[in-house]
Design a protein around this motif. Structure first.
Motif, mmCIF file in Angstrom:
data_model
loop_
_atom_site.group_PDB
_atom_site.id
_atom_site.type_symbol
_atom_site.label_atom_id
_atom_site.label_comp_id
_atom_site.label_asym_id
_atom_site.label_seq_id
_atom_site.Cartn_x
_atom_site.Cartn_y
_atom_site.Cartn_z
ATOM 1 N N UNK A 108 0.106 -30.705 -9.629
ATOM 2 C CA UNK A 108 1.583 -30.246 -9.772
ATOM 3 C C UNK A 108 2.529 -31.189 -10.234
ATOM 4 N N UNK A 109 2.480 -32.424 -9.664
ATOM 5 C CA UNK A 109 3.276 -33.640 -10.070
ATOM 6 C C UNK A 109 2.922 -33.806 -11.629
ATOM 7 N N UNK A 110 1.778 -33.800 -12.101
ATOM 8 C CA UNK A 110 1.577 -34.008 -13.222
ATOM 9 C C UNK A 110 2.322 -33.029 -14.467
ATOM 10 N N UNK A 111 2.470 -31.644 -13.869
ATOM 11 C CA UNK A 111 2.740 -30.720 -14.575
ATOM 12 C C UNK A 111 4.282 -30.666 -14.485
ATOM 13 N N UNK A 112 5.145 -31.492 -13.856
ATOM 14 C CA UNK A 112 6.338 -31.459 -13.556
ATOM 15 C C UNK A 112 7.100 -30.912 -12.351
ATOM 16 N N UNK A 113 6.445 -31.103 -11.145
ATOM 17 C CA UNK A 113 7.127 -30.754 -9.999
ATOM 18 C C UNK A 113 8.335 -31.545 -9.506
ATOM 19 N N UNK A 114 8.328 -32.653 -9.985
ATOM 20 C CA UNK A 114 9.512 -33.657 -9.785
ATOM 21 C C UNK A 114 10.580 -32.955 -10.136
ATOM 22 N N UNK A 115 10.485 -32.702 -11.640
ATOM 23 C CA UNK A 115 11.686 -32.293 -12.492
ATOM 24 C C UNK A 115 12.031 -30.827 -12.103
ATOM 25 N N UNK A 116 11.200 -30.020 -11.568
ATOM 26 C CA UNK A 116 11.420 -28.855 -10.945
ATOM 27 C C UNK A 116 12.390 -28.817 -9.847
ATOM 28 N N UNK A 117 11.906 -29.882 -8.851
ATOM 29 C CA UNK A 117 12.548 -30.005 -7.735
ATOM 30 C C UNK A 117 13.846 -30.712 -8.009
ATOM 31 N N UNK A 118 14.168 -31.482 -9.095
ATOM 32 C CA UNK A 118 15.548 -31.848 -9.199
ATOM 33 C C UNK A 118 16.336 -30.904 -9.778
ATOM 34 N N UNK A 119 15.866 -29.942 -10.819
ATOM 35 C CA UNK A 119 16.467 -29.013 -11.242
ATOM 36 C C UNK A 119 17.113 -27.762 -9.995
ATOM 37 N N UNK A 120 16.151 -27.959 -9.068
ATOM 38 C CA UNK A 120 16.432 -26.884 -7.783
ATOM 39 C C UNK A 120 17.315 -27.458 -6.873
ATOM 40 N N UNK A 121 17.559 -29.000 -6.887
ATOM 41 C CA UNK A 121 18.479 -29.639 -5.997
ATOM 42 C C UNK A 121 19.647 -29.384 -5.322
ATOM 43 N N UNK A 122 20.324 -28.730 -6.275
ATOM 44 C CA UNK A 122 21.821 -27.989 -6.098
ATOM 45 C C UNK A 122 21.789 -26.928 -5.248
ATOM 46 N N UNK A 123 20.438 -26.337 -4.984
ATOM 47 C CA UNK A 123 20.331 -25.102 -4.243
ATOM 48 C C UNK A 123 19.346 -25.356 -2.781
ATOM 49 N N UNK A 124 19.289 -26.598 -2.687
ATOM 50 C CA UNK A 124 18.557 -27.115 -1.663
ATOM 51 C C UNK A 124 18.614 -26.440 -0.236
ATOM 52 N N UNK A 125 19.672 -25.940 0.017
ATOM 53 C CA UNK A 125 19.914 -25.417 1.420
ATOM 54 C C UNK A 125 19.572 -23.914 1.377
ATOM 55 N N UNK A 126 19.194 -23.425 0.433
ATOM 56 C CA UNK A 126 18.887 -22.143 0.243
ATOM 57 C C UNK A 126 17.456 -21.787 1.276
ATOM 58 N N UNK A 127 17.481 -20.576 1.834
ATOM 59 C CA UNK A 127 16.155 -20.576 2.428
ATOM 60 C C UNK A 127 14.815 -20.482 1.642
ATOM 61 N N UNK A 128 15.060 -19.851 0.443
ATOM 62 C CA UNK A 128 13.936 -20.053 -0.440
ATOM 63 C C UNK A 128 13.256 -21.310 -0.696
ATOM 64 N N UNK A 129 13.923 -22.501 -0.365
ATOM 65 C CA UNK A 129 13.591 -23.579 -0.745
ATOM 66 C C UNK A 129 13.192 -24.485 0.538
ATOM 67 N N UNK A 130 13.218 -23.867 1.501
ATOM 68 C CA UNK A 130 12.821 -24.519 2.862
ATOM 69 C C UNK A 130 11.115 -24.397 2.616
ATOM 70 N N UNK A 131 10.634 -25.124 1.616
ATOM 71 C CA UNK A 131 9.364 -24.894 1.412
ATOM 72 C C UNK A 131 8.782 -26.289 1.141
ATOM 73 N N UNK A 132 7.309 -26.393 1.659
ATOM 74 C CA UNK A 132 6.675 -27.629 1.582
ATOM 75 C C UNK A 132 6.483 -27.976 -0.194
ATOM 76 N N UNK A 133 6.688 -29.045 -0.523
ATOM 77 C CA UNK A 133 6.718 -29.576 -1.746
ATOM 78 C C UNK A 133 8.189 -29.834 -2.201
ATOM 79 N N UNK A 134 9.004 -28.878 -2.055
ATOM 80 C CA UNK A 134 10.510 -29.072 -2.329
ATOM 81 C C UNK A 134 11.200 -29.869 -1.542
ATOM 82 N N UNK A 135 11.068 -29.798 -0.237
ATOM 83 C CA UNK A 135 11.582 -30.248 0.960
ATOM 84 C C UNK A 135 11.431 -31.901 1.026
ATOM 85 N N UNK A 136 10.229 -32.328 0.900
ATOM 86 C CA UNK A 136 9.709 -33.725 0.640
ATOM 87 C C UNK A 136 10.599 -34.265 -0.535
#
Length: 308
Positions: A222-250
């Motif tokens: 996942x990290x090799x495929x761009x998980x960090x970049x995906x998380x960075x794009x989602x960071x502005x929405x981090x307080x939404x319940x959908x993102x209270x998820x393993x992988x993104x929280x960390x």
């Protein structure tokens, strides 16, 4: 054996459900009903190990990337929507030109969603916007521990069984108590609904050490495929319940400067392993699951063939 049948393939995360379901779906010419609640949200494909574009093109999937991050969705709504799809498949009236089919396939690791389809879910009231905003504001100002204390006062029976670190479940229980003036427990009668189709549950399992190795390798991929970049794009929405998820929280904590990237990745692996243990604990309580070694596809396909 005749009659309409829903095949449910389940098991812990990373055990190999996706690959098996694709084989089953292709063999019988049927779609896959996805029961992974996080794969339903758009923009989270890497972190939730959602089916790839090629897999989605090869086999029709329901409930993959169908929701916006801000959408509210729950197990009761999933039950309603899946039953409607099954009615269409079994009758031949699904509205998309599909043929009548007596075999359906559902798979995923969201146990409450699977349980809702197989056993039904209690008629729990829909939370109104006023109550939801009220509790959300209190959570922001007072924190989860204070809400847990109030839940203990209002519904001690539910407090005793709820995962007190699961913000969503604590909040939902409290929302019900506040909105209805009675306990959440009073709505959780757990009366099994009778379905007019057969349900066959297949569980995939493997030795814990092997599963943990697969989990660790999958996080690395996942990290090799761009998980960090995906998380960075989602960071502005981090307080939404959908993102209270393993992988993104960390990774959000890494972006905040709380962890190093290496620490965040190791926490993702550890929390995913912990989640897999919880999944197995839940599943092992269900005596209707027929268990197979995850790599014994021949035996699984033979077992399914008696219903196809």
């Amino acid at each position: 054996m005749t009659g309409n049948t829903l095949i449910v393939i389940t098991g812990p995360t990373a055990v190999g459900k996706t690959e098996l379901c694709l084989e089953v779906a292709k063999k019988y010419g049927i779609p896959i009903i996805n029961a992974d609640s996080r794969q339903m949200f758009r923009g989270m494909a890497i972190g939730t190990a959602a089916p790839s574009k090629e897999q989605l093109e090869a086999v029709r999937h329901y409930f993959v990337g169908n929701l916006e991050l801000s959408d509210y969705y729950n197990a009761a709504m999933f039950e309603r929507d899946v039953i409607a799809i099954l009615d269409g498949m079994f009758s031949g009236n699904q509205g998309d030109g599909g043929r009548k089919c007596g075999l359906a396939l559902m798979s995923g690791g969201s146990m409450m969603y699977i349980d809702a389809v197989c056993n039904g879910i209690d008629d729990i009231p829909t939370i109104n916007e006023e109550t939801r905003n009220y509790i959300k504001e209190r959570l922001s100002k007072e924190g989860l521990e204070r809400l847990c204390a109030e839940l203990k006062r209002l519904d001690p029976e539910y407090y005793d069984v709820v995962d007190k670190k699961n913000t969503r479940r604590v909040v939902h229980g409290l929302e019900i108590c506040i909105q209805t003036g009675t306990t959440y427990t009073s709505f959780r009668k757990r009366q099994k609904k009778q379905r007019d189709f057969r349900i066959v549950k297949i569980g995939l399992e493997m030795p814990r050490e092997e599963l943990y190795l697969r989990i660790n390798r999958r996080v690395d991929r996942m990290m090799e495929c761009g998980l960090l970049q995906e998380a960075e794009a989602l960071y502005p929405y981090r307080n939404l319940n959908a993102l209270n998820t393993v992988g993104y929280k960390e990774l959000f904590s890494y972006i905040d400067g709380t962890f190093t990237l290496e620490e965040a990745v190791e926490r993702i692996k550890g929390n995913t392993r912990r989640y897999a243990r919880k999944q197995m604990t839940w599943l092992k309580k269900d005596g209707s699951v027929v268990w197979f070694p995850a790599n014994d596809k021949c035996a699984i396909m033979d077992y399914i063939s008696q219903y196809g």
